[in-house]
Design a protein around this motif. Structure first.
Motif, PDB file in Angstrom:
ATOM      1  N   ILE A  60       0.830  -1.215   0.000  1.00  0.00           N
ATOM      2  CA  ILE A  60       0.000   0.000   0.000  1.00  0.00           C
ATOM      3  C   ILE A  60       0.863   1.263   0.000  1.00  0.00           C
ATOM      4  N   ASN A  61       2.089   1.149  -0.503  1.00  0.00           N
ATOM      5  CA  ASN A  61       3.017   2.268  -0.676  1.00  0.00           C
ATOM      6  C   ASN A  61       3.347   2.995   0.627  1.00  0.00           C
ATOM      7  N   ILE A  62       3.632   2.247   1.680  1.00  0.00           N
ATOM      8  CA  ILE A  62       4.090   2.833   2.935  1.00  0.00           C
ATOM      9  C   ILE A  62       5.534   2.427   3.130  1.00  0.00           C
ATOM     10  N   HIS A  63       6.377   3.423   3.334  1.00  0.00           N
ATOM     11  CA  HIS A  63       7.790   3.158   3.617  1.00  0.00           C
ATOM     12  C   HIS A  63       8.289   4.197   4.611  1.00  0.00           C
ATOM     13  N   VAL A  64       8.737   3.720   5.769  1.00  0.00           N
ATOM     14  CA  VAL A  64       9.339   4.576   6.788  1.00  0.00           C
ATOM     15  C   VAL A  64      10.801   4.172   6.890  1.00  0.00           C
ATOM     16  N   PRO A  65      11.723   5.118   6.717  1.00  0.00           N
ATOM     17  CA  PRO A  65      13.144   4.753   6.789  1.00  0.00           C
ATOM     18  C   PRO A  65      13.519   4.242   8.174  1.00  0.00           C
ATOM     19  N   SER A  74       9.696   4.301  17.494  1.00  0.00           N
ATOM     20  CA  SER A  74       8.822   3.125  17.433  1.00  0.00           C
ATOM     21  C   SER A  74       9.109   2.151  18.566  1.00  0.00           C
ATOM     22  N   GLY A  75      10.347   2.082  19.040  1.00  0.00           N
ATOM     23  CA  GLY A  75      10.673   1.172  20.131  1.00  0.00           C
ATOM     24  C   GLY A  75      10.130   1.632  21.467  1.00  0.00           C
ATOM     25  N   PHE A  76      10.249   2.924  21.760  1.00  0.00           N
ATOM     26  CA  PHE A  76       9.795   3.429  23.054  1.00  0.00           C
ATOM     27  C   PHE A  76       8.291   3.669  23.086  1.00  0.00           C
ATOM     28  N   GLY A  81       3.569   4.756  18.219  1.00  0.00           N
ATOM     29  CA  GLY A  81       4.714   5.441  17.632  1.00  0.00           C
ATOM     30  C   GLY A  81       4.881   5.099  16.165  1.00  0.00           C
ATOM     31  N   VAL A  82       4.677   3.840  15.820  1.00  0.00           N
ATOM     32  CA  VAL A  82       4.767   3.421  14.420  1.00  0.00           C
ATOM     33  C   VAL A  82       3.660   4.090  13.610  1.00  0.00           C
ATOM     34  N   LEU A  83       2.460   4.120  14.164  1.00  0.00           N
ATOM     35  CA  LEU A  83       1.353   4.782  13.461  1.00  0.00           C
ATOM     36  C   LEU A  83       1.625   6.274  13.290  1.00  0.00           C
ATOM     37  N   ALA A  84       2.207   6.906  14.307  1.00  0.00           N
ATOM     38  CA  ALA A  84       2.557   8.325  14.194  1.00  0.00           C
ATOM     39  C   ALA A  84       3.603   8.543  13.112  1.00  0.00           C
ATOM     40  N   LEU A  85       4.575   7.659  13.020  1.00  0.00           N
ATOM     41  CA  LEU A  85       5.591   7.775  11.966  1.00  0.00           C
ATOM     42  C   LEU A  85       4.976   7.602  10.581  1.00  0.00           C
TER      43      LEU A  85
END
Length: 93
Positions: A60-65, A74-76, A81-85
């Motif tokens: 679905i064309n999602i890429h977060v470096p 995303s870890g903390f 956090g992943v959704l926010a990124l």
């Protein structure tokens, strides 16, 4: 080579060995080492979350470096956090 930034590996290994021996003789405080270890584990979990996001998000064309900052976020913060990124990457950047 004069003026070079290169440092001999034997010097680096000697310094690291000296620090290890000093910590063994003096003793390292346990609590800060535990915090550092937990933080590193969270950063690695964040990188793993981003890896799976990028692996399955290509459909679905999602890429977060994946770098230190995004892995830390995303870890903390976990899934929020992943959704926010993803939201930041999609709508702001």
């Amino acid at each position: 080579m004069r003026g070079s930034v290169f440092v001999e590996p034997t010097i680096i290994l000697s310094i690291l060995g000296g620090v290890i021996v000093l910590l063994l003789l003096v003793g390292a405080p346990i609590r800060p080492i535990r915090w550092i270890g937990q933080g590193l584990i969270k950063v690695m979990i964040g990188a793993l979350l981003l890896f799976f996001l990028n692996a399955f998000g290509t459909m679905i064309n999602i890429h977060v470096p994946i770098n230190l900052m995004t892995s830390s976020i995303s870890g903390f913060l976990g899934i929020p956090g992943v959704l926010a990124l993803v939201i930041i990457q999609t709508y702001i950047v």
